[in-house]
Write a protein that holds these residues in place. Structure first.
Motif, PDB file in Angstrom:
ATOM      1  N   THR A  13      51.899  16.610  90.324  1.00  0.00           N
ATOM      2  CA  THR A  13      50.936  17.217  90.121  1.00  0.00           C
ATOM      3  C   THR A  13      49.931  17.047  89.239  1.00  0.00           C
ATOM      4  O   THR A  13      50.501  15.778  88.591  1.00  0.00           O
ATOM      5  CB  THR A  13      51.876  18.739  89.394  1.00  0.00           C
ATOM      6  N   GLY A  14      49.056  16.957  89.697  1.00  0.00           N
ATOM      7  CA  GLY A  14      47.486  16.614  89.199  1.00  0.00           C
ATOM      8  C   GLY A  14      47.656  14.825  89.364  1.00  0.00           C
ATOM      9  O   GLY A  14      47.440  13.744  88.198  1.00  0.00           O
ATOM     10  N   ALA A  15      47.836  15.205  90.635  1.00  0.00           N
ATOM     11  CA  ALA A  15      48.427  13.650  91.480  1.00  0.00           C
ATOM     12  C   ALA A  15      46.968  12.727  91.731  1.00  0.00           C
ATOM     13  O   ALA A  15      47.273  10.900  91.937  1.00  0.00           O
ATOM     14  CB  ALA A  15      48.818  13.787  92.349  1.00  0.00           C
ATOM     15  N   ALA A  16      45.361  13.328  91.881  1.00  0.00           N
ATOM     16  CA  ALA A  16      43.838  12.189  92.798  1.00  0.00           C
ATOM     17  C   ALA A  16      43.120  10.934  91.615  1.00  0.00           C
ATOM     18  O   ALA A  16      43.177  11.436  91.713  1.00  0.00           O
ATOM     19  CB  ALA A  16      43.265  13.917  92.372  1.00  0.00           C
ATOM     20  N   SER A  17      44.033  11.924  89.732  1.00  0.00           N
ATOM     21  CA  SER A  17      43.516  10.864  89.334  1.00  0.00           C
ATOM     22  C   SER A  17      44.247  10.545  88.030  1.00  0.00           C
ATOM     23  O   SER A  17      45.351  11.496  88.054  1.00  0.00           O
ATOM     24  CB  SER A  17      42.074  11.080  88.518  1.00  0.00           C
ATOM     25  N   GLY A  18      44.067   9.381  86.883  1.00  0.00           N
ATOM     26  CA  GLY A  18      44.477   9.136  85.710  1.00  0.00           C
ATOM     27  C   GLY A  18      46.195   9.496  86.010  1.00  0.00           C
ATOM     28  O   GLY A  18      46.424   8.427  86.455  1.00  0.00           O
ATOM     29  N   ILE A  19      46.853   9.788  84.627  1.00  0.00           N
ATOM     30  CA  ILE A  19      48.227   9.440  84.763  1.00  0.00           C
ATOM     31  C   ILE A  19      48.954   9.696  86.176  1.00  0.00           C
ATOM     32  O   ILE A  19      50.186   9.185  86.322  1.00  0.00           O
ATOM     33  CB  ILE A  19      49.030   9.640  83.924  1.00  0.00           C
ATOM     34  N   GLY A  20      48.417  10.673  86.770  1.00  0.00           N
ATOM     35  CA  GLY A  20      49.028  10.988  88.012  1.00  0.00           C
ATOM     36  C   GLY A  20      48.930  10.027  88.558  1.00  0.00           C
ATOM     37  O   GLY A  20      50.172   9.817  89.769  1.00  0.00           O
ATOM     38  N   LEU A  21      47.786   9.306  89.225  1.00  0.00           N
ATOM     39  CA  LEU A  21      47.807   8.839  90.609  1.00  0.00           C
ATOM     40  C   LEU A  21      48.153   7.529  90.243  1.00  0.00           C
ATOM     41  O   LEU A  21      49.073   6.943  90.797  1.00  0.00           O
ATOM     42  CB  LEU A  21      45.861   8.595  90.611  1.00  0.00           C
ATOM     43  N   ALA A  22      48.115   6.534  88.927  1.00  0.00           N
ATOM     44  CA  ALA A  22      49.255   5.972  88.088  1.00  0.00           C
ATOM     45  C   ALA A  22      50.726   6.053  89.075  1.00  0.00           C
ATOM     46  O   ALA A  22      50.625   4.741  89.222  1.00  0.00           O
ATOM     47  CB  ALA A  22      48.873   5.448  86.830  1.00  0.00           C
ATOM     48  N   SER A  23      51.322   6.948  88.657  1.00  0.00           N
ATOM     49  CA  SER A  23      52.791   7.789  88.784  1.00  0.00           C
ATOM     50  C   SER A  23      53.396   7.634  90.171  1.00  0.00           C
ATOM     51  O   SER A  23      53.948   7.034  90.857  1.00  0.00           O
ATOM     52  CB  SER A  23      52.757   8.967  87.660  1.00  0.00           C
ATOM     53  N   THR A  24      51.735   8.566  90.932  1.00  0.00           N
ATOM     54  CA  THR A  24      51.838   7.714  92.625  1.00  0.00           C
ATOM     55  C   THR A  24      51.865   7.086  93.053  1.00  0.00           C
ATOM     56  O   THR A  24      52.973   6.344  93.952  1.00  0.00           O
ATOM     57  CB  THR A  24      50.576   8.908  93.050  1.00  0.00           C
ATOM     58  N   GLU A  25      50.701   5.857  92.865  1.00  0.00           N
ATOM     59  CA  GLU A  25      51.275   4.432  93.105  1.00  0.00           C
ATOM     60  C   GLU A  25      51.852   3.667  92.799  1.00  0.00           C
ATOM     61  O   GLU A  25      52.943   3.101  93.716  1.00  0.00           O
ATOM     62  CB  GLU A  25      49.366   3.336  92.993  1.00  0.00           C
ATOM     63  N   ALA A  26      52.515   3.761  91.903  1.00  0.00           N
ATOM     64  CA  ALA A  26      53.906   2.896  91.199  1.00  0.00           C
ATOM     65  C   ALA A  26      55.286   3.676  92.069  1.00  0.00           C
ATOM     66  O   ALA A  26      55.849   2.740  92.459  1.00  0.00           O
ATOM     67  CB  ALA A  26      54.518   3.481  89.997  1.00  0.00           C
ATOM     68  N   MET A  27      55.319   5.037  91.992  1.00  0.00           N
ATOM     69  CA  MET A  27      56.038   5.057  93.278  1.00  0.00           C
ATOM     70  C   MET A  27      56.407   5.159  95.001  1.00  0.00           C
ATOM     71  O   MET A  27      57.405   4.565  95.325  1.00  0.00           O
ATOM     72  CB  MET A  27      56.522   6.923  92.670  1.00  0.00           C
ATOM     73  N   LEU A  28      54.961   4.936  94.902  1.00  0.00           N
ATOM     74  CA  LEU A  28      54.760   4.634  96.456  1.00  0.00           C
ATOM     75  C   LEU A  28      55.078   2.916  96.802  1.00  0.00           C
ATOM     76  O   LEU A  28      56.419   2.944  97.781  1.00  0.00           O
ATOM     77  CB  LEU A  28      53.428   4.781  96.931  1.00  0.00           C
ATOM     78  N   ALA A  29      54.828   1.869  95.791  1.00  0.00           N
ATOM     79  CA  ALA A  29      55.215   0.621  95.760  1.00  0.00           C
ATOM     80  C   ALA A  29      56.579   0.455  95.915  1.00  0.00           C
ATOM     81  O   ALA A  29      57.317  -0.847  96.171  1.00  0.00           O
ATOM     82  CB  ALA A  29      54.402   0.157  94.779  1.00  0.00           C
ATOM     83  N   ALA A  30      57.691   1.679  95.344  1.00  0.00           N
ATOM     84  CA  ALA A  30      59.033   1.570  95.371  1.00  0.00           C
ATOM     85  C   ALA A  30      59.808   2.289  96.544  1.00  0.00           C
ATOM     86  O   ALA A  30      60.879   2.058  95.986  1.00  0.00           O
ATOM     87  CB  ALA A  30      59.533   2.104  94.310  1.00  0.00           C
TER      88      ALA A  30
END
Length: 242
Positions: A13-30
């Protein structure tokens, strides 16, 4: 990074910017598929085009109770399952209490506390049925230190820290891990309300974290051995140490 989350479905949640986006990118990479929850439809559309089919955009106004309640049904419809919830959406109210606006206080407490509780409440039956799941809540260093320049924000994080630690004890027997991450100040939209001189001072002194720093800790929490309990990770820039 190895694809340690291959086959997993995560919700941020809150995925479009900040910590949420960084977390999303890390999970996608994994290797995970990530349902990116945000109210900014345009930003989600841009991110889906950037990252492809592994991103599932889900536009929800979490402050609207009826819209908030659609989170899990929508995730199951779009992805079929849910393995990871990163309850990250939040807002910030700083400054002296006497100067704060009551409506802003209500919005922040609703998003930082009530919405997190409702999101966790709603996904738990699905995780309990499957006897597995990871829930990570973005808390704050303010949950551990009575920060005098942000009494409203700090109070919301103290509340959610209690929630995380009590729910964690209730659901571990179902194979569900619940923990929080408590960063010090992170370069993100939440700092927009900081006084300009305070923000500049923090930048110059190296007292801010990057969102990617937080995402690295999120990944550590998700990929640790199943038998390891992490109650909370407090992280801060060295120059910010208390």
């Amino acid at each position: 990074m190895t694809r340690e989350l291959e086959g997993k479905v995560a919700v941020v949640t809150g995925a479009a910017s900040g910590i949420g986006l960084a977390s999303t990118e890390a999970m996608l990479a994994a290797g995970a598929r990530v349902v990116m929850v945000d109210r900014d439809a345009a930003a989600l559309g841009t991110l889906q085009r950037r990252y492809g089919d592994a991103v599932i955009p889900l536009v929800i106004n979490l402050l609207d109770a009826q819209d908030c309640a659609t989170l899990l049904p929508s995730v199951l419809e779009k992805a079929g399952r849910l393995d990871i919830l990163h309850a990250n959406a939040g807002s910030y109210v700083g400054g002296d209490l006497v100067d704060n606006d009551n409506a802003a206080i209500d919005r922040m407490l609703n998003l930082n506390v009530n919405v997190v509780m409702k999101n966790v409440h709603d996904v738990l039956p699905h995780m309990i049925e499957r006897r597995t799941g990871d829930i990570i809540v973005t808390s704050s260093l303010a949950a551990h230190f009575p920060t005098p320049w942000e009494p409203v924000y700090a109070s919301s994080k103290w509340a959610i820290n209690c929630f995380v630690q009590t729910v964690r004890r209730q659901v571990f027997r179902h194979g569900i891990r619940v923990g929080s991450i408590s960063p010090g100040p992170v370069i993100s939209a939440l700092l927009a309300d900081w006084p300009a001189e305070k923000l500049q001072e923090a930048r110059e002194s190296g007292s801010l974290l990057e969102a990617s720093d937080v995402a690295e800790v999120v990944m550590f929490m998700l990929t640790r051995p199943r038998g390891m309990t992490i109650r909370d990770v407090v992280m801060m820039p060295t120059q910010f140490d208390l």
